[in-house]
Design an enzyme around this catalytic site. Structure first.
Site, PDB file in Angstrom:
ATOM      1  N   SER A 144       7.046  15.747  23.609  1.00 41.51           N
ATOM      2  CA  SER A 144       8.305  15.550  24.548  1.00 41.51           C
ATOM      3  C   SER A 144       8.295  15.301  25.729  1.00 41.51           C
ATOM      4  O   SER A 144       7.379  15.486  26.391  1.00 41.51           O
ATOM      5  CB  SER A 144       9.055  17.025  24.135  1.00 41.51           C
ATOM      6  OG  SER A 144      10.316  17.047  24.801  1.00 41.51           O
ATOM      7  N   TYR A 157       9.168  26.401  25.599  1.00 41.06           N
ATOM      8  CA  TYR A 157       9.247  25.032  24.949  1.00 41.06           C
ATOM      9  C   TYR A 157       8.315  24.117  25.993  1.00 41.06           C
ATOM     10  O   TYR A 157       7.294  23.400  25.246  1.00 41.06           O
ATOM     11  CB  TYR A 157      10.437  24.362  24.601  1.00 41.06           C
ATOM     12  CG  TYR A 157      10.462  22.989  23.875  1.00 41.06           C
ATOM     13  CD1 TYR A 157      10.380  23.045  22.480  1.00 41.06           C
ATOM     14  CD2 TYR A 157      10.688  22.161  24.718  1.00 41.06           C
ATOM     15  CE1 TYR A 157      10.183  21.886  22.214  1.00 41.06           C
ATOM     16  CE2 TYR A 157      10.671  21.070  23.918  1.00 41.06           C
ATOM     17  CZ  TYR A 157      10.354  20.832  22.571  1.00 41.06           C
ATOM     18  OH  TYR A 157      10.568  19.465  21.853  1.00 41.06           O
TER      19      TYR A 157
END
Ligand SMILES: NC(=O)c1ccc[n+]([C@@H]2O[C@H](COP(=O)([O-])OP(=O)(O)OC[C@H]3O[C@@H](n4cnc5c(N)ncnc54)[C@H](O)[C@@H]3O)[C@@H](O)[C@H]2O)c1
Length: 270
Positions: A144, A157
């Protein structure tokens, strides 16, 4: 079946929706067979209905090595071997910040996010590696933009996706010259991406209703992508077109890493 990946087999986690579903569609369209591990039996059922004999599915959790082993075994039994492993299943943390993480849940939330996003990706690599070595294949990790900069998630995350960079580098080094290992760092897209059950976000599709204009305004390339827009880098990294490439990341970030300080002419909203 004709196509660029005819005769090849892909093992993909989290193929049931969003980016994973787009990857299944494109790899099958390019002639590949795909083995999918997803924890949603319903999403797997839909995949089987749409793709028939081109896809085999396994219902299971990426935190369970036996589930990966079963999915790899199916790929080999049905399609004769394995060429590509894509570690794609993950959960988000809903941007919950360090200060907002409930004291009584931080322990479980860390274990859940790292269990799925990091351990899950590693266990898949463990199960797939021998078959990939045999075929001189490739691994691709869905990371990501949060792997590279702050604010794409909260600390759980962001650190889990950053840990993914370590997996890419270490496995690229260990598995060379037999298996190439690379990562893709996408920006946002509207998907069914869920949060941790331990933060009561397991049933909430956190990215399903994001404001496309708000997202677009952050991207120099000035559009809000759909999952299929991110597939190109995977096709490249899975193919011999990237034969000289291992241990690297493709930033599929619509120019965010090149974002400047002043606004320039031609940008929406300027
Ligand atoms: N949506 C975004 O904005 C965005 C941005 C950057 C990166 N990503 C990454 O893209 C990847 C795909 O996410 P998505 O946005 O398509 O979400 P998604 O929820 O639509 O797809 C993820 C799939 O993984 C499955 N899954 C989740 N946890 C699992 C587990 N423990 N075991 C087995 N299967 C599990 C889900 O059932 C689902 O089918 C993830 O790695 C995510 O971090 C997403």
């Amino acid at each position: 079946m004709n196509g660029r990946f005819a005769g090849q087999t892909v093992y993909l986690t989290g193929g049931g929706s969003g980016l994973g579903r787009a990857l299944v569609a494109r790899f099958v369209a390019e002639g590949a067979h795909v083995s999918v591990l997803d924890r949603s039996a319903e999403k797997n059922r839909v995949l089987a209905e749409i793709y028939g004999s081109a896809v085999v599915t396994t219902d299971g959790d990426v935190r369970d090595l036996a589930a990966h082993t079963a999915a790899v075994a199916k790929a080999v039994a049905h399609f004769g071997g394995l060429d590509v492993y894509i570690a794609n299943a993950a959960i988000w943390d809903g941007n919950v910040s360090l200060l907002d993480l409930p004291v009584e849940r931080v322990d479980a939330a860390f274990d859940e996010v790292f269990g799925i996003n990091v351990k899950g990706a590693l266990l898949g690599a463990k199960a797939a590696a021998p078959a990939l070595v045999e075929r001189q294949g490739a691994m691709i990790f869905t990371l990501s933009i949060a792997a590279l900069r702050a604010g794409g998630g909260g600390p759980l995350y962001t650190s889990s996706k950053t840990a993914g960079i370590g997996l890419v580098r270490e496995l690229a080094y260990e598995l060379a010259p037999f298996v190439r290992v690379n990562g893709v760092c996408p920006a946002g897209m509207a998907t069914d991406l869920r949060g941790p059950e331990s933060l009561a976000l397991g049933d909430t599709p956190l990215m399903a209703n994001v404001d496309p204009d708000m997202m677009r305004s952050a991207y120099p390339l000035d559009f809000f992508p759909v999952p299929d827009d991110y597939v190109g880098p995977y096709l490249f990294l899975a193919s011999r077109d990237s034969a000289v490439t291992t241990g690297t990341l493709i930033e599929a970030d619509l120019g965010m890493s090149a974002r400047g300080i002043r606004k320039v002419a031609g940008r929406a909203g300027t």
